[in-house]
Design an enzyme around this catalytic site. Structure first.
Site, PDB file in Angstrom:
ATOM      1  N   SER A 141      -2.284   6.495  -0.362  1.00 48.52           N
ATOM      2  CA  SER A 141      -0.820   6.477  -0.251  1.00 48.52           C
ATOM      3  C   SER A 141      -0.249   7.479  -1.237  1.00 48.52           C
ATOM      4  O   SER A 141      -0.877   7.780  -2.258  1.00 48.52           O
ATOM      5  CB  SER A 141      -0.276   5.076  -0.571  1.00 48.52           C
ATOM      6  OG  SER A 141       1.137   5.089  -0.715  1.00 48.52           O
ATOM      7  N   TYR A 154      -0.073  -1.974  -6.435  1.00 43.91           N
ATOM      8  CA  TYR A 154      -0.265  -1.080  -5.289  1.00 43.91           C
ATOM      9  C   TYR A 154      -0.541   0.351  -5.754  1.00 43.91           C
ATOM     10  O   TYR A 154      -1.478   1.006  -5.274  1.00 43.91           O
ATOM     11  CB  TYR A 154       0.958  -1.115  -4.386  1.00 43.91           C
ATOM     12  CG  TYR A 154       0.776  -0.377  -3.088  1.00 43.91           C
ATOM     13  CD1 TYR A 154      -0.127  -0.826  -2.131  1.00 43.91           C
ATOM     14  CD2 TYR A 154       1.514   0.772  -2.800  1.00 43.91           C
ATOM     15  CE1 TYR A 154      -0.300  -0.158  -0.927  1.00 43.91           C
ATOM     16  CE2 TYR A 154       1.352   1.442  -1.607  1.00 43.91           C
ATOM     17  CZ  TYR A 154       0.443   0.979  -0.671  1.00 43.91           C
ATOM     18  OH  TYR A 154       0.276   1.650   0.516  1.00 43.91           O
TER      19      TYR A 154
END
Length: 260
Positions: A141, A154
């Protein structure tokens, strides 16, 4: 006649995983689709009228090592050694280090996004190396680029995906097996639809999947999709800490577990 190529995709019941399955199927691949929610995959496959001879569904939880390793072994036994393995399954939950219960959230995030990624690749690495070909794809990501307030689990896990895939790429150099790291920007999926902050260059999941397919087949080592987020990522990487800290002050945070 040799069989059509095979792709193994985790997290295939929704979002990016489902979009990747559609793109690869339309490109002529056979599918090995993995998720905890197998009924949702079967329902989706039925709605799209997928040829039953071209796909298999495997129930597995990537956070449980024995579960996902067994799914990989079952895939090899039933469908053969995949040409492409996509470790897509992942979770994203906000955390607050001051809250005791969020330590467990951090642990679950790493169990899924990092240990689960390695466990997904494990059943295939030696056989792909022996064959001399294959694609191992880690879905990271743009959140891997810089840490953001409330996103510690995350961001850290996706930075770990990038570093792990880079290490694995070096280990498999000259083996014929390519390691591909893909960094999605903001993709319109159930994972992002609850976000309470702006999402620049928001992209449809299928548009991401089509671009990802091309990057994977080309054996691209690292790609940010869409390209505009790649530019943003490079700028963020160069931004001095003091300026970054000032820029993210007041930014809405990811929802914590159980937070409405």
């Amino acid at each position: 006649m040799s069989p059509s190529p095979l792709v193994f995709i985790t997290g295939a019941s929704s979002g990016i995983g489902q979009a990747l399955a559609a793109s690869f199927y339309e490109a002529g691949y056979r599918l090995a689709l993995v998720a905890r929610r197998t009924a949702e995959i079967e329902s989706w496959a039925g709605e799209r009228k997928l040829d039953p001879a071209r796909y298999q569904v495997y129930g597995a939880d990537v956070a449980q090592t024995d579960s996902i390793v067994a799914a990989g072994a079952a895939c090899i036994a039933r469908q053969g050694l995949p040409d492409v393995v996509i470790a897509n399954a992942g979770i994203s939950v906000g955390i607050d280090t001051a809250e005791r219960e969020d330590i467990e959230v951090m642990a679950r995030t790493f169990a899924t996004n990092n240990v689960g990624l390695m466990a997904t690749f494990h059943p295939f690495v030696a056989a792909m190396r022996q064959r001399g070909s294959g694609r191992l794809v880690g879905i990271a990501s743009v959140a891997a680029i810089r840490g953001l307030p409330g996103h510690g689990a995350y961001c850290a896990s996706k930075a770990g995906v990038v570093a792990y895939c880079e290490s694995l790429r070096g280990e498999l150099h000259n083996s014929g097996v390519k390691v591909v790291t893909l960094c999605p920007g903001y993709i319109d999926t159930p994972l992002t639809q609850g976000n309470r902050y702006g999402m620049p260059f928001l992209m449809k999941a299928r548009d991401f999947a089509d671009q990802a397919l091309r990057a994977i087949e080309a054996g691209t080592s690292y790609r940010v999709i869409p390209w505009q987020m790649g530019v943003v990522a490079k700028l963020m990487r160069m931004l001095p800490n003091a300026l970054l800290d000032r820029a993210v002050q007041g930014r809405a945070r990811k929802k914590r577990s159980g937070e409405s």
